[in-house]
Design a protein around this motif. Structure first.
Motif, PDB file in Angstrom:
ATOM      1  N   PHE A   1       0.857  -1.185   0.000  1.00 40.00           N
ATOM      2  CA  PHE A   1       0.000   0.000   0.000  1.00 40.00           C
ATOM      3  C   PHE A   1       0.891   1.232   0.000  1.00 40.00           C
ATOM      4  O   PHE A   1       1.817   1.305  -0.774  1.00 40.00           O
ATOM      5  N   GLN A   2       0.644   2.177   0.937  1.00 39.75           N
ATOM      6  CA  GLN A   2       1.448   3.407   0.915  1.00 39.75           C
ATOM      7  C   GLN A   2       2.691   3.289   1.781  1.00 39.75           C
ATOM      8  O   GLN A   2       3.339   4.274   2.070  1.00 39.75           O
ATOM      9  N   PHE A   3       3.022   2.072   2.227  1.00 40.99           N
ATOM     10  CA  PHE A   3       4.145   1.919   3.155  1.00 40.99           C
ATOM     11  C   PHE A   3       5.378   1.383   2.452  1.00 40.99           C
ATOM     12  O   PHE A   3       5.297   0.422   1.687  1.00 40.99           O
ATOM     13  N   GLU A   4       6.490   2.062   2.710  1.00 36.61           N
ATOM     14  CA  GLU A   4       7.749   1.630   2.122  1.00 36.61           C
ATOM     15  C   GLU A   4       8.207   0.348   2.810  1.00 36.61           C
ATOM     16  O   GLU A   4       8.265   0.292   4.035  1.00 36.61           O
ATOM     17  N   ALA A   5       8.486  -0.666   2.007  1.00 35.30           N
ATOM     18  CA  ALA A   5       8.779  -1.985   2.588  1.00 35.30           C
ATOM     19  C   ALA A   5      10.259  -2.330   2.457  1.00 35.30           C
ATOM     20  O   ALA A   5      10.874  -2.077   1.423  1.00 35.30           O
ATOM     21  N   TRP A   6      10.801  -2.873   3.533  1.00 37.57           N
ATOM     22  CA  TRP A   6      12.211  -3.283   3.565  1.00 37.57           C
ATOM     23  C   TRP A   6      12.327  -4.707   4.087  1.00 37.57           C
ATOM     24  O   TRP A   6      11.598  -5.099   4.982  1.00 37.57           O
ATOM     25  N   LEU A   7      13.252  -5.441   3.505  1.00 38.29           N
ATOM     26  CA  LEU A   7      13.604  -6.757   4.016  1.00 38.29           C
ATOM     27  C   LEU A   7      14.970  -6.650   4.694  1.00 38.29           C
ATOM     28  O   LEU A   7      15.857  -5.959   4.174  1.00 38.29           O
ATOM     29  N   HIS A   8      15.090  -7.332   5.824  1.00 36.17           N
ATOM     30  CA  HIS A   8      16.391  -7.382   6.499  1.00 36.17           C
ATOM     31  C   HIS A   8      16.695  -8.833   6.827  1.00 36.17           C
ATOM     32  O   HIS A   8      15.774  -9.592   7.175  1.00 36.17           O
ATOM     33  N   ALA A   9      17.942  -9.202   6.700  1.00 37.00           N
ATOM     34  CA  ALA A   9      18.305 -10.574   7.059  1.00 37.00           C
ATOM     35  C   ALA A   9      19.762 -10.650   7.478  1.00 37.00           C
ATOM     36  O   ALA A   9      20.592  -9.872   6.993  1.00 37.00           O
ATOM     37  N   ASP A  10      20.039 -11.582   8.376  1.00 35.52           N
ATOM     38  CA  ASP A  10      21.424 -11.936   8.679  1.00 35.52           C
ATOM     39  C   ASP A  10      21.756 -13.098   7.755  1.00 35.52           C
ATOM     40  O   ASP A  10      21.292 -14.218   7.970  1.00 35.52           O
ATOM     41  N   VAL A  11      22.506 -12.812   6.721  1.00 35.17           N
ATOM     42  CA  VAL A  11      22.728 -13.824   5.682  1.00 35.17           C
ATOM     43  C   VAL A  11      23.932 -14.694   6.067  1.00 35.17           C
ATOM     44  O   VAL A  11      25.030 -14.181   6.303  1.00 35.17           O
ATOM     45  N   PRO A  12      23.715 -16.013   6.128  1.00 34.87           N
ATOM     46  CA  PRO A  12      24.794 -16.909   6.568  1.00 34.87           C
ATOM     47  C   PRO A  12      25.944 -16.999   5.556  1.00 34.87           C
ATOM     48  O   PRO A  12      25.714 -16.909   4.346  1.00 34.87           O
ATOM     49  N   ARG A  13      27.135 -17.159   6.102  1.00 41.54           N
ATOM     50  CA  ARG A  13      28.274 -17.552   5.286  1.00 41.54           C
ATOM     51  C   ARG A  13      28.643 -18.974   5.679  1.00 41.54           C
ATOM     52  O   ARG A  13      28.734 -19.291   6.878  1.00 41.54           O
ATOM     53  N   VAL A  14      28.849 -19.779   4.679  1.00 42.11           N
ATOM     54  CA  VAL A  14      29.146 -21.181   4.917  1.00 42.11           C
ATOM     55  C   VAL A  14      30.662 -21.375   4.977  1.00 42.11           C
ATOM     56  O   VAL A  14      31.384 -20.917   4.083  1.00 42.11           O
ATOM     57  N   GLY A  15      31.114 -22.019   6.043  1.00 44.59           N
ATOM     58  CA  GLY A  15      32.535 -22.376   6.134  1.00 44.59           C
ATOM     59  C   GLY A  15      32.672 -23.801   5.648  1.00 44.59           C
ATOM     60  O   GLY A  15      32.235 -24.744   6.310  1.00 44.59           O
ATOM     61  N   CYS A  16      33.249 -23.991   4.489  1.00 41.12           N
ATOM     62  CA  CYS A  16      33.215 -25.297   3.828  1.00 41.12           C
ATOM     63  C   CYS A  16      34.479 -26.100   4.151  1.00 41.12           C
ATOM     64  O   CYS A  16      35.592 -25.606   4.004  1.00 41.12           O
ATOM     65  N   THR A  17      34.260 -27.341   4.582  1.00 36.45           N
ATOM     66  CA  THR A  17      35.409 -28.197   4.905  1.00 36.45           C
ATOM     67  C   THR A  17      35.955 -28.879   3.657  1.00 36.45           C
ATOM     68  O   THR A  17      37.049 -29.434   3.671  1.00 36.45           O
ATOM     69  N   VAL A  18      35.186 -28.850   2.579  1.00 34.06           N
ATOM     70  CA  VAL A  18      35.631 -29.530   1.359  1.00 34.06           C
ATOM     71  C   VAL A  18      36.534 -28.621   0.516  1.00 34.06           C
ATOM     72  O   VAL A  18      37.673 -28.972   0.197  1.00 34.06           O
TER      73      VAL A  18
END
Ligand SMILES: [Zn+2]
Length: 440
Positions: free
Chosen positions: A70-87
């Motif tokens: 509607f008339q509201f400004e919308a924002w998404l926020h996230a803590d995006v994971p980083r993968v520590g890969c052993t391979v």
């Protein structure tokens, strides 16, 4: 807010596991709605080498602007994971499904922005979306170049090559159109014969063949003819009606300007004292088709046509050439068109008007191509229409008119690119669809 609201927005945002809306923060005073999105997985596949079940190393805070609710400004926020890969041993941030890597807008917001820029000046779209112009230009360039890379030009046979200026009469861009599909294929800074070679290379990068181009419609700039001879070896040249008529208008303007300046007494004798308005009225009427004359112009032209002035002769010559073209379009016969054109050229040569003598010589020099252009009405109207659309694209880039921006917006609007993000505004299904039948 309750659990139901969060799951409702999870669905509305199109999120799937492991992503969920965890919190909705609605601030009426600030006209904002903020969504906290969370990744619920404990282990994830490595985005780098695809090894499954890797541990999350850490999380980075990110925010994205989304479509307004509607008339509201919308924002998404996230803590995006980083993968520590052993391979593979790398630490890699996982991509989020709602945005491109590095973009502060969601994909839907970008799609909306692109859709708006196809119909509105970029500055205006930016104002409506409450973002900076620069942010839109960057995205236009990104999506256009991505979509163009996938564009198929394998069927192109008829092209129109033309130039258009960035500023009045300087800084030229060469554009190549597909006359069958009516789309802009290629645009490049500059207008020498080299531009045609650049087009041919680009065509072949998109699945087309330079030897498949059977026909090229151009104006009489020598540079393009030279470029076509070397870079599009099988193409027959035709000169576009739109450009030829523009040359006749120019020749007529030259005659009028010189006569009104150098022989103003004679003009006064023939037409009486003319006010600034009447002069303007005549000026426009001369360029326009008689069917489009206003009453004032009709009256002015009534006297002008009967006056013993060079301007009147120049006007008759121009109309005569228009007539030759109109006639050719109705009979579409090469021999008749050639006869008519020859007759007009000899009229121009005897006219004692230098600019028309020169035009006659030019047309004689390019005779076969001019005749082909007279018959090829498929391209004529189109080149004219394309020119109008290019002017609109120029206005859309107002304030940011660099060659790069202009070319990007021209591709966006005229390129018929098939791999652009679709508008998010697809129509909704009617509320009762499939459930009830409507009772009248
Ligand atoms: Zn890995």
């Amino acid at each position: 807010m309750g659990v139901q609201i969060e799951s409702l927005f999870t669905a509305a945002l199109g999120l799937q596991a492991p992503w969920v809306v965890e919190k909705v923060d609605f601030d009426a005073a600030r006209r904002r709605i903020d969504f906290e999105v969370a990744c619920t997985a404990k282990r994830l596949a490595c985005p780098n080498c695809e090894a499954a079940d890797q541990l999350i190393h850490d999380r980075n805070r990110r925010s994205w602007r989304h479509l307004d609710f509607f008339q509201f400004e919308a924002w998404l926020h996230a803590d995006v994971p980083r993968v520590g890969c052993t391979v593979c041993g790398k630490t890699t941030r996982i991509p989020v499904p709602w945005a491109r890597e590095g973009s502060g807008f969601t994909l839907l917001f970008e799609a909306l922005a692109l859709t708006m820029c196809q119909g509105l000046p970029v500055r205006q779209a930016a104002q409506m979306l409450r973002v900076r112009d620069k942010q839109l230009w960057r995205r236009i360039e990104h999506y256009v170049s991505e979509a163009r890379a996938k564009q198929d030009m394998s069927s192109v046979q008829l092209v129109g090559i033309d130039d258009t200026s960035m500023k009045r009469g300087q800084d030229y861009i060469t554009v190549a159109h597909d006359l069958d599909e009516k789309r802009l294929l290629f645009a490049v800074h500059g207008r020498d014969h080299d531009a045609v070679e650049k087009f041919a290379v680009d065509l072949e990068e998109h699945g087309g063949k330079r030897t498949a181009i059977a026909h090229a419609c151009i104006d009489m700039s020598a540079a393009y003819a030279k470029g076509i001879a070397t870079s599009l070896p099988r193409a027959q040249i035709s000169y576009d009606r739109y450009h030829v008529v523009a040359l006749a208008n120019k020749a007529m303007d030259e005659v009028r300007t010189a006569e009104w300046k150098d022989e103003s007494q004679r003009v006064r004798d023939e037409l009486g004292e003319l006010g600034a308005r009447e002069r303007r009225s005549i000026l426009w009427a001369l360029r326009r088709n008689p069917s489009g004359w206003s009453d004032k112009q009709l009256n002015a032209m009534h006297w002008l046509q009967r006056a013993n002035l060079k301007t009147a002769r120049a006007w008759r010559l121009k109309m005569g050439l228009r007539e030759v073209f109109a006639h050719a379009r109705s009979h579409n016969d090469a021999n008749a068109a050639a006869t008519d054109l020859k007759r007009w050229i000899s009229w121009a040569r005897r006219s004692r008007l230098d600019s028309f003598k020169r035009l006659g010589a030019t047309l004689r020099e390019h005779f076969d191509g001019v005749v082909r252009g007279m018959l090829d009405h498929r391209s004529n109207a189109f080149v004219e229409a394309m020119n109008g659309l290019l002017q609109q694209a120029k206005r859309a880039a107002r304030g940011f008119r660099t060659a790069t921006n202009f070319i990007a917006i021209a591709y966006l609007r005229l390129g018929k690119l098939t791999h652009l993000p679709a508008s998010p505004f697809v129509p909704a299904m009617p509320l009762a669809a499939g459930r009830f039948t409507h009772r009248a």
